[in-house]
Write a protein that holds these residues in place. Sequence first.
Motif, PDB file in Angstrom:
ATOM      1  N   ASP A   9      -0.093   3.760   2.841  1.00  8.55           N
ATOM      2  CA  ASP A   9       0.482   2.695   3.658  1.00  8.55           C
ATOM      3  C   ASP A   9       0.452   1.346   2.961  1.00  8.55           C
ATOM      4  OD1 ASP A   9      -2.337   2.868   4.036  1.00  8.55           O
ATOM      5  OD2 ASP A   9      -2.221   1.700   5.875  1.00  8.55           O
ATOM      6  N   ALA A  10      -0.329   1.206   1.902  1.00  7.04           N
ATOM      7  CA  ALA A  10      -0.401  -0.061   1.165  1.00  7.04           C
ATOM      8  C   ALA A  10       0.548  -0.021  -0.038  1.00  7.04           C
ATOM      9  CB  ALA A  10      -1.828  -0.314   0.697  1.00  7.04           C
ATOM     10  N   PHE A  12       0.765  -1.970  -2.494  1.00  2.77           N
ATOM     11  CA  PHE A  12       0.039  -2.227  -3.737  1.00  2.77           C
ATOM     12  C   PHE A  12      -0.561  -0.932  -4.294  1.00  2.77           C
ATOM     13  CE2 PHE A  12      -4.020  -3.069  -5.893  1.00  2.77           C
ATOM     14  CZ  PHE A  12      -3.552  -3.812  -6.974  1.00  2.77           C
ATOM     15  N   MET A  13      -1.113  -0.096  -3.412  1.00  2.00           N
ATOM     16  CA  MET A  13      -1.703   1.177  -3.854  1.00  2.00           C
ATOM     17  C   MET A  13      -0.618   2.114  -4.391  1.00  2.00           C
ATOM     18  SD  MET A  13      -4.908   1.282  -3.718  1.00  2.00           S
ATOM     19  CE  MET A  13      -6.232   0.310  -3.093  1.00  2.00           C
ATOM     20  N   ARG A  14       0.534   2.144  -3.709  1.00  2.10           N
ATOM     21  CA  ARG A  14       1.641   2.984  -4.202  1.00  2.10           C
ATOM     22  C   ARG A  14       2.075   2.511  -5.584  1.00  2.10           C
ATOM     23  NH1 ARG A  14       3.652   2.080   0.996  1.00  2.10           N
ATOM     24  NH2 ARG A  14       5.455   0.962   0.191  1.00  2.10           N
ATOM     25  N   MET A  15       2.177   1.207  -5.761  1.00  2.00           N
ATOM     26  CA  MET A  15       2.594   0.654  -7.054  1.00  2.00           C
ATOM     27  C   MET A  15       1.565   0.990  -8.141  1.00  2.00           C
ATOM     28  SD  MET A  15       3.473  -3.280  -8.085  1.00  2.00           S
ATOM     29  CE  MET A  15       1.755  -3.761  -8.152  1.00  2.00           C
ATOM     30  N   THR A  16       0.281   0.855  -7.812  1.00  3.60           N
ATOM     31  CA  THR A  16      -0.783   1.166  -8.769  1.00  3.60           C
ATOM     32  C   THR A  16      -0.695   2.630  -9.197  1.00  3.60           C
ATOM     33  OG1 THR A  16      -2.235  -0.510  -7.797  1.00  3.60           O
ATOM     34  CG2 THR A  16      -3.297   1.212  -9.105  1.00  3.60           C
ATOM     35  N   LEU A  17      -0.576   3.529  -8.223  1.00  6.14           N
ATOM     36  CA  LEU A  17      -0.470   4.951  -8.531  1.00  6.14           C
ATOM     37  C   LEU A  17       0.791   5.256  -9.333  1.00  6.14           C
ATOM     38  CD1 LEU A  17      -1.717   6.676  -5.266  1.00  6.14           C
ATOM     39  CD2 LEU A  17      -2.643   7.006  -7.556  1.00  6.14           C
ATOM     40  N   LYS A  18       1.897   4.642  -8.941  1.00 14.56           N
ATOM     41  CA  LYS A  18       3.162   4.883  -9.646  1.00 14.56           C
ATOM     42  C   LYS A  18       3.039   4.470 -11.117  1.00 14.56           C
ATOM     43  CE  LYS A  18       8.126   4.118  -9.250  1.00 14.56           C
ATOM     44  NZ  LYS A  18       9.207   3.621  -8.388  1.00 14.56           N
ATOM     45  N   ASN A  19       2.423   3.325 -11.374  1.00 16.67           N
ATOM     46  CA  ASN A  19       2.241   2.859 -12.750  1.00 16.67           C
ATOM     47  C   ASN A  19       1.388   3.839 -13.558  1.00 16.67           C
ATOM     48  OD1 ASN A  19       3.788   0.590 -12.250  1.00 16.67           O
ATOM     49  ND2 ASN A  19       2.033  -0.746 -11.884  1.00 16.67           N
ATOM     50  N   ILE A  20       0.324   4.352 -12.946  1.00 19.90           N
ATOM     51  CA  ILE A  20      -0.543   5.312 -13.632  1.00 19.90           C
ATOM     52  C   ILE A  20       0.214   6.605 -13.909  1.00 19.90           C
ATOM     53  CG2 ILE A  20      -2.607   6.773 -13.353  1.00 19.90           C
ATOM     54  CD1 ILE A  20      -3.826   4.342 -11.754  1.00 19.90           C
ATOM     55  N   MET A  21       0.956   7.079 -12.901  1.00 15.21           N
ATOM     56  CA  MET A  21       1.699   8.344 -13.047  1.00 15.21           C
ATOM     57  C   MET A  21       2.778   8.243 -14.129  1.00 15.21           C
ATOM     58  SD  MET A  21       0.372  10.122 -10.590  1.00 15.21           S
ATOM     59  CE  MET A  21      -0.355   9.944  -9.004  1.00 15.21           C
ATOM     60  N   THR A  22       3.569   7.181 -14.070  1.00 14.95           N
ATOM     61  CA  THR A  22       4.668   7.057 -15.042  1.00 14.95           C
ATOM     62  C   THR A  22       4.127   6.844 -16.451  1.00 14.95           C
ATOM     63  OG1 THR A  22       4.955   4.727 -14.435  1.00 14.95           O
ATOM     64  CG2 THR A  22       6.417   6.304 -13.376  1.00 14.95           C
ATOM     65  N   ALA A  23       3.007   6.131 -16.574  1.00 13.74           N
ATOM     66  CA  ALA A  23       2.394   5.934 -17.889  1.00 13.74           C
ATOM     67  C   ALA A  23       1.930   7.265 -18.478  1.00 13.74           C
ATOM     68  CB  ALA A  23       1.222   4.962 -17.794  1.00 13.74           C
ATOM     69  N   ALA A  24       1.577   8.204 -17.598  1.00 11.82           N
ATOM     70  CA  ALA A  24       1.125   9.525 -18.040  1.00 11.82           C
ATOM     71  C   ALA A  24       2.304  10.484 -18.249  1.00 11.82           C
ATOM     72  CB  ALA A  24       0.148  10.103 -17.024  1.00 11.82           C
ATOM     73  N   MET A  52      -1.927  11.710  -1.351  1.00 12.42           N
ATOM     74  CA  MET A  52      -1.864  11.371   0.075  1.00 12.42           C
ATOM     75  C   MET A  52      -3.069  10.558   0.500  1.00 12.42           C
ATOM     76  SD  MET A  52      -0.116  12.330   3.025  1.00 12.42           S
ATOM     77  CE  MET A  52       0.555  13.950   2.729  1.00 12.42           C
ATOM     78  N   ASP A  53      -2.793   9.340   0.982  1.00 12.25           N
ATOM     79  CA  ASP A  53      -3.845   8.515   1.577  1.00 12.25           C
ATOM     80  C   ASP A  53      -4.289   9.199   2.868  1.00 12.25           C
ATOM     81  OD1 ASP A  53      -5.531   6.363   2.113  1.00 12.25           O
ATOM     82  OD2 ASP A  53      -3.937   5.094   2.908  1.00 12.25           O
ATOM     83  N   ILE A  54      -5.527   8.998   3.271  1.00  7.55           N
ATOM     84  CA  ILE A  54      -5.995   9.611   4.519  1.00  7.55           C
ATOM     85  C   ILE A  54      -5.690   8.717   5.718  1.00  7.55           C
ATOM     86  CG2 ILE A  54      -8.041  10.339   5.829  1.00  7.55           C
ATOM     87  CD1 ILE A  54      -9.181  11.479   3.261  1.00  7.55           C
ATOM     88  N   THR A  55      -6.068   7.446   5.629  1.00 13.20           N
ATOM     89  CA  THR A  55      -5.931   6.545   6.774  1.00 13.20           C
ATOM     90  C   THR A  55      -4.605   5.787   6.702  1.00 13.20           C
ATOM     91  OG1 THR A  55      -8.328   6.287   6.730  1.00 13.20           O
ATOM     92  CG2 THR A  55      -7.090   4.724   8.072  1.00 13.20           C
ATOM     93  N   MET A  56      -3.680   6.157   7.626  1.00 13.16           N
ATOM     94  CA  MET A  56      -2.360   5.518   7.671  1.00 13.16           C
ATOM     95  C   MET A  56      -1.887   5.445   9.115  1.00 13.16           C
ATOM     96  SD  MET A  56      -0.316   7.400   4.555  1.00 13.16           S
ATOM     97  CE  MET A  56      -0.621   9.050   5.156  1.00 13.16           C
ATOM     98  N   PRO A  57      -0.950   4.536   9.403  1.00 11.90           N
ATOM     99  CA  PRO A  57      -0.370   4.470  10.756  1.00 11.90           C
ATOM    100  C   PRO A  57       0.608   5.626  10.988  1.00 11.90           C
ATOM    101  CG  PRO A  57       0.701   2.890   9.315  1.00 11.90           C
ATOM    102  CD  PRO A  57      -0.425   3.508   8.528  1.00 11.90           C
ATOM    103  N   GLU A  58       1.070   5.769  12.217  1.00 14.25           N
ATOM    104  CA  GLU A  58       2.050   6.792  12.629  1.00 14.25           C
ATOM    105  C   GLU A  58       1.434   8.188  12.629  1.00 14.25           C
ATOM    106  OE1 GLU A  58       5.246   5.822  13.568  1.00 14.25           O
ATOM    107  OE2 GLU A  58       4.832   3.762  12.981  1.00 14.25           O
TER     108      GLU A  58
END
Length: 120
Positions: A9-10, A12-24, A52-58
């Motif tokens: 849901d954050a 910033f966290m999606r962007m951080t993960l995306k950067n790590i994944m694409t760098a790999a 998958m984050d655990i704590t999210m809305p919806e």
Amino acid sequence: MAKILIVDDAAFMRMTLKNIMTAAGHEVVGEAANGLEAIETYKSSQPELVTMDITMPEMDGIEALKEIKKIDPSAKVVMCSAMGQQGMVIEAIQSGAADFIVKPFNAERINESIGKVLTR
């Protein structure tokens, strides 16, 4: 390399993960901000792995994990949790999660987890 769906849901966290994944060398085929979006995006993007984050809305990550496993019993989902959520991590593993990563993220740990889960 793998096609990956990032769910958090954050932004910033999606962007951080995306950067790590694409760098790999992985391809991020989708992003979702909650469990409901995760299920729909999973269906349309057919990733090889989901973070998958655990704590999210919806809908929280554990419920989304269960739904994705109903759609695709062979789905590979790595749960992401903050410190102090051990009970939720255990529930996630019992619900079919392949692994879990503790926030704050460490690129080495993420790459290790993804490598391990993809070779199963």
